[in-house]
Scaffold this motif. Structure first.
Motif, PDB file in Angstrom:
ATOM      1  N   SER A 153     -33.156  33.655   3.180  1.00  0.00           N
ATOM      2  CA  SER A 153     -31.922  33.299   3.889  1.00  0.00           C
ATOM      3  C   SER A 153     -31.258  32.086   3.252  1.00  0.00           C
ATOM      4  CB  SER A 153     -32.230  33.020   5.368  1.00  0.00           C
ATOM      5  OG  SER A 153     -32.725  34.168   6.014  1.00  0.00           O
ATOM      6  N   SER A 154     -32.063  31.114   2.829  1.00  0.00           N
ATOM      7  CA  SER A 154     -31.497  29.929   2.176  1.00  0.00           C
ATOM      8  C   SER A 154     -30.837  30.300   0.850  1.00  0.00           C
ATOM      9  CB  SER A 154     -32.594  28.884   1.950  1.00  0.00           C
ATOM     10  OG  SER A 154     -33.148  28.447   3.173  1.00  0.00           O
ATOM     11  N   ASP A 155     -31.506  31.178   0.096  1.00  0.00           N
ATOM     12  CA  ASP A 155     -30.925  31.626  -1.169  1.00  0.00           C
ATOM     13  C   ASP A 155     -29.616  32.372  -0.930  1.00  0.00           C
ATOM     14  OD1 ASP A 155     -33.027  30.516  -2.520  1.00  0.00           O
ATOM     15  OD2 ASP A 155     -34.115  32.402  -2.799  1.00  0.00           O
ATOM     16  N   GLU A 156     -29.616  33.223   0.083  1.00  0.00           N
ATOM     17  CA  GLU A 156     -28.407  34.000   0.380  1.00  0.00           C
ATOM     18  C   GLU A 156     -27.268  33.096   0.804  1.00  0.00           C
ATOM     19  OE1 GLU A 156     -27.093  37.952   3.013  1.00  0.00           O
ATOM     20  OE2 GLU A 156     -29.128  37.127   3.173  1.00  0.00           O
ATOM     21  N   LEU A 157     -27.586  32.072   1.619  1.00  0.00           N
ATOM     22  CA  LEU A 157     -26.542  31.130   2.034  1.00  0.00           C
ATOM     23  C   LEU A 157     -26.048  30.334   0.836  1.00  0.00           C
ATOM     24  CD1 LEU A 157     -24.923  29.868   4.333  1.00  0.00           C
ATOM     25  CD2 LEU A 157     -26.786  28.223   4.648  1.00  0.00           C
ATOM     26  N   GLY A 158     -26.982  29.976  -0.054  1.00  0.00           N
ATOM     27  CA  GLY A 158     -26.585  29.219  -1.241  1.00  0.00           C
ATOM     28  C   GLY A 158     -25.686  30.006  -2.166  1.00  0.00           C
ATOM     29  N   GLN A 159     -25.804  31.325  -2.146  1.00  0.00           N
ATOM     30  CA  GLN A 159     -24.980  32.168  -3.004  1.00  0.00           C
ATOM     31  C   GLN A 159     -23.616  32.467  -2.392  1.00  0.00           C
ATOM     32  OE1 GLN A 159     -27.432  35.592  -3.671  1.00  0.00           O
ATOM     33  NE2 GLN A 159     -28.941  34.463  -4.878  1.00  0.00           N
TER      34      GLN A 159
ATOM     35  N   ARG B 129     -21.893  33.596   7.314  1.00  0.00           N
ATOM     36  CA  ARG B 129     -22.337  32.218   7.110  1.00  0.00           C
ATOM     37  C   ARG B 129     -22.947  31.660   8.398  1.00  0.00           C
ATOM     38  NH1 ARG B 129     -17.987  30.306   5.243  1.00  0.00           N
ATOM     39  NH2 ARG B 129     -18.493  30.162   3.036  1.00  0.00           N
ATOM     40  N   ASP B 130     -22.286  31.939   9.531  1.00  0.00           N
ATOM     41  CA  ASP B 130     -22.817  31.454  10.807  1.00  0.00           C
ATOM     42  C   ASP B 130     -24.173  32.091  11.114  1.00  0.00           C
ATOM     43  OD1 ASP B 130     -20.580  29.892  11.143  1.00  0.00           O
ATOM     44  OD2 ASP B 130     -19.561  31.292  12.489  1.00  0.00           O
ATOM     45  N   ARG B 131     -24.273  33.387  10.816  1.00  0.00           N
ATOM     46  CA  ARG B 131     -25.538  34.081  11.081  1.00  0.00           C
ATOM     47  C   ARG B 131     -26.664  33.500  10.234  1.00  0.00           C
ATOM     48  NH1 ARG B 131     -28.083  37.786   8.357  1.00  0.00           N
ATOM     49  NH2 ARG B 131     -26.287  38.277   7.036  1.00  0.00           N
TER      50      ARG B 131
ATOM     51  N   ASN C 292     -27.652  30.055  11.506  1.00  0.00           N
ATOM     52  CA  ASN C 292     -28.443  30.161  12.727  1.00  0.00           C
ATOM     53  C   ASN C 292     -29.856  30.647  12.415  1.00  0.00           C
ATOM     54  OD1 ASN C 292     -28.617  30.316  15.781  1.00  0.00           O
ATOM     55  ND2 ASN C 292     -29.100  32.434  15.241  1.00  0.00           N
ATOM     56  N   THR C 293     -29.950  31.631  11.506  1.00  0.00           N
ATOM     57  CA  THR C 293     -31.265  32.145  11.115  1.00  0.00           C
ATOM     58  C   THR C 293     -32.114  31.043  10.493  1.00  0.00           C
ATOM     59  OG1 THR C 293     -30.480  34.407  10.786  1.00  0.00           O
ATOM     60  CG2 THR C 293     -32.438  33.751   9.553  1.00  0.00           C
ATOM     61  N   ILE C 294     -31.510  30.262   9.602  1.00  0.00           N
ATOM     62  CA  ILE C 294     -32.248  29.185   8.940  1.00  0.00           C
ATOM     63  C   ILE C 294     -32.711  28.147   9.951  1.00  0.00           C
ATOM     64  CG2 ILE C 294     -31.979  27.250   7.339  1.00  0.00           C
ATOM     65  CD1 ILE C 294     -30.166  29.112   5.660  1.00  0.00           C
TER      66      ILE C 294
END
Length: 656
Positions: free
Chosen positions: A320-326, A628-630, A633-635
């Motif tokens: 999830s962190s990688d996906e948000l970072g991308q 992005r919000d999801r 929140n997941t992180i």
């Protein structure tokens, strides 16, 4: 404290015998993870799931464990998953503390006398006022002195036939819900069976066996033992249905007038004094035994699953962190948006440079449609093959007739052995007109492909900013139109140049022409002998028939042969120039598009009108904002979950 003391004591119920100081922290940690809804992130939690056929006595078992009354009635009483969190709290004296949690944060405090009505009201709010079911859970927290520290999930009873007011597919709905809860390997199945039925015929047994064939996750509690004592000992010892965690036989409370303490005493006497039931091993009878077994099993499964839960949390947190970072950064002003757009353009041009100029396709190794240099090379090769190697003569046209006609029409007042230049130009023009559609077809094919490729690459890199994709599409279409027009004009210029002058410095022309003219004497001799011998012969032009040529026209035929030889030799030069000239133009145009024109067109379209495109980029698309919000929140949930699990594992390590 033994079971007899516990069952007769007003201050310490039989269930208190199962209490252990190490169980509460484990259970609190799992319940906190459940409150954080980590299951929605795909992380399974250790859970005791209570299943049973309708009227098997599920509610009575839960009431006996919790010491409170649950909803009763005809048909399905439990219409939503009921998560029962039992907490032994010595500080609670007479009345228990009950709390309902449901519908994303709704919390209702209730009492033992009103808990059934509160559950019914919450169920109606979730599943409606009829008899339908819902998979949205209700959590009932019971803080009471002497109850076992347990968390159980009670599911709707299995019914095969819908009654009035129930959906026709009620069985399928219940079955899907049950299987979703009992399928994970982290779930312990508490299968409630009535002593009055044959165990192999129970639908709940069939469902649990589908997901737990060996029975290693299944514990059976047999209710109504006092109503069907005959043969019960054989049922629970022979184990025809493979219950890996064993059986516990119980007697439930009879009527509202019997207190739970009285019910436990009657249960103890039943399994001690009954002539048949007393033969059942004492480790397999009684609510206190069931409470102890459940707490032991629960503690074991939680401890066993914690390392897997930690690993799952860390894996999903990393992803999830990688996906948000991308994801694209939040844009706060026009300058940020412009920089983001220039970055997109740079990525697009870099990808196109690899695909269309350098022949590198590591970004799309398995999709040949993206391998630009190879596809353009195929088009150019096909273009070269489609250009005829020799001027084509209609099948019905006799050899040299056309050339002789043009020579006669081009005669002027000149020396007799000079070929009129206009004759060559007339024939050349006619030949060029037969192939002019081929280069135009190449132009259309190349730019259609390049335009499609550019658009796909652009959409990929601008995926996070759909606000500007319409402008980008318009820019690409405009750019392709300009490229097609330039290439079409280049084709016209190539054709015009070929028709403007018959010129070449290529020595191949003289070699080819000389080679063909060596066959002229053989041709003229064949004309002389046409009446007395074979009238066909094999020349560089192919097999020709000279029977139609008259001997009186030998001089004109000789000139026509000469003209045809010159045209054939020159035609090779024309083809070479048309093929190479257009190919070089196409390759140069693609290079200019990638290295210069595309960036200019995109920038002008998106940023050129008062930075309108950049301003649109400041407003995130609903999909991007929601994603992005999801992810955030997941992180946050996963980080808190990781902290919860880490704390309990540290505590367990400290306790040895």
């Amino acid at each position: 404290m033994d079971e007899v003391e516990c069952s007769s004591s007003a201050t310490c119920s039989a269930m208190a015998a199962s209490y252990n100081d190490q169980i509460r922290p484990l259970l609190d940690a799992v319940d906190r993870l459940r409150q954080l809804k980590v299951t929605q992130e795909g992380i399974q939690l250790p859970t005791i799931v209570v299943v049973g056929d309708q009227s098997s006595g599920k509610s009575s078992v839960l009431e006996s464990l919790a010491g409170i009354s649950l909803p009763r009635g005809q048909g399905i009483c439990t219409r939503v998953p009921l998560i029962m969190r039992l907490q032994d709290d010595p500080a609670v004296q007479d009345a228990s503390v009950l709390q309902l949690e449901y519908s994303s944060g709704m919390v209702v405090t209730t009492s033992e006398a009103q808990v059934a009505d509160a559950i019914n009201a919450a169920t109606a709010e979730i599943a409606g006022g009829g008899k339908g079911i819902s998979d949205a859970p209700i959590t009932l927290v019971v803080r009471k002195r002497g109850v076992p520290d347990l968390t159980l999930v009670d599911l709707p009873g299995i019914t095969r036939v819908a009654v009035q007011g129930q959906p026709e597919d009620i069985y399928d709905q219940v079955a899907r819900m049950i299987k979703a809860y009992i399928a994970p390997k982290e779930s312990i199945i508490l299968n409630v069976l009535s002593a009055q039925v044959d165990f192999p015929t129970c639908e709940s047994i069939r469902m649990s066996q589908q997901v737990d064939r060996t029975g290693e996750r299944t514990l059976a509690v047999v209710t109504k033992a006092d109503r069907a004592p005959e043969g019960l000992l054989e049922k629970v010892t022979m184990d025809d249905v493979h219950i890996g965690l064993g059986y516990v036989c119980v007697r439930n409370r009879v009527g509202e007038e019997e207190t739970y303490e009285e019910a436990r005493e009657q249960e103890r006497r039943l399994f001690t004094e009954h002539p048949l039931l007393s033969k059942i091993d004492k480790s397999m009878v009684g609510i206190p035994t069931l409470a102890r077994r459940l707490t032991e099993i629960q503690a074991t499964i939680i401890a066993r699953c914690l390392p897997d839960i930690v690993r799952e949390i860390n894996d999903r947190l990393s992803r999830s962190s990688d996906e948000l970072g991308q994801m694209p950064p939040d844009l706060s002003n026009v300058a940020d948006a412009a920089r983001a757009f220039f970055h997109i353009v740079k990525q697009v041009c870099a990808s196109l440079e690899k695909l269309l100029l350098r022949g590198e396709f590591d970004e799309y190794p398995d999709d040949a449609s993206f391998h630009g240099t190879a596809r353009v090379a195929e088009m150019l090769a096909t273009y070269g093959r489609e250009m005829p190697a020799q001027p084509q003569r209609p099948a019905a046209q006799l050899f040299l007739v056309e050339e002789m006609r043009v020579l006669e029409e081009s005669r002027g007042i000149t020396l007799p052995n000079f070929l009129p230049r206009s004759a060559l130009q007339v024939l050349l023009k006619k030949k060029v007109e037969t192939i002019v559609h081929v280069p135009h077809g190449l132009v259309k094919q190349v730019w259609e492909y390049v335009g499609d490729l550019v658009m796909r690459i652009l959409l990929r890199h601008s995926h996070d900013y759909p606000q500007v994709q319409s402008s980008c599409r318009h820019a690409v279409q405009s750019l392709m139109d300009k490229a097609r027009q330039r290439s079409a004009q280049h084709v016209e210029e190539l054709i015009e140049m070929e028709l403007a002058a018959d010129y070449t410095a290529n020595p191949e022309y003289m070699r080819t022409c000389g080679s063909i003219m060596q066959e002229q004497d053989m041709f003229l001799k064949a004309m002389e002998d046409a009446g007395s011998s074979e009238s066909t012969l094999q020349l560089r032009f192919g097999e020709v028939d000279v029977s139609h040529l008259k001997l009186d026209d030998a001089e004109l035929a000789g000139q026509a042969f000469d003209l045809k030889a010159r045209l054939a030799a020159y035609w090779n030069i024309v083809l070479l120039r048309l093929v190479d000239g257009l190919a070089l133009h196409v390759l140069l145009s693609i290079r200019r598009l990638v290295e210069k024109h595309l960036a200019e067109e995109l920038t002008g379209e998106v940023l050129g009108k008062d930075m309108a495109g950049a301003k649109r980029m400041l407003v995130p698309s609903p999909g991007t904002a929601a994603k992005r919000d999801r992810l955030r929140n997941t992180i946050a949930v996963l980080r808190e979950s990781r902290e919860v699990v880490a704390n309990i594992m540290d505590r367990s390590s400290a306790l040895g």
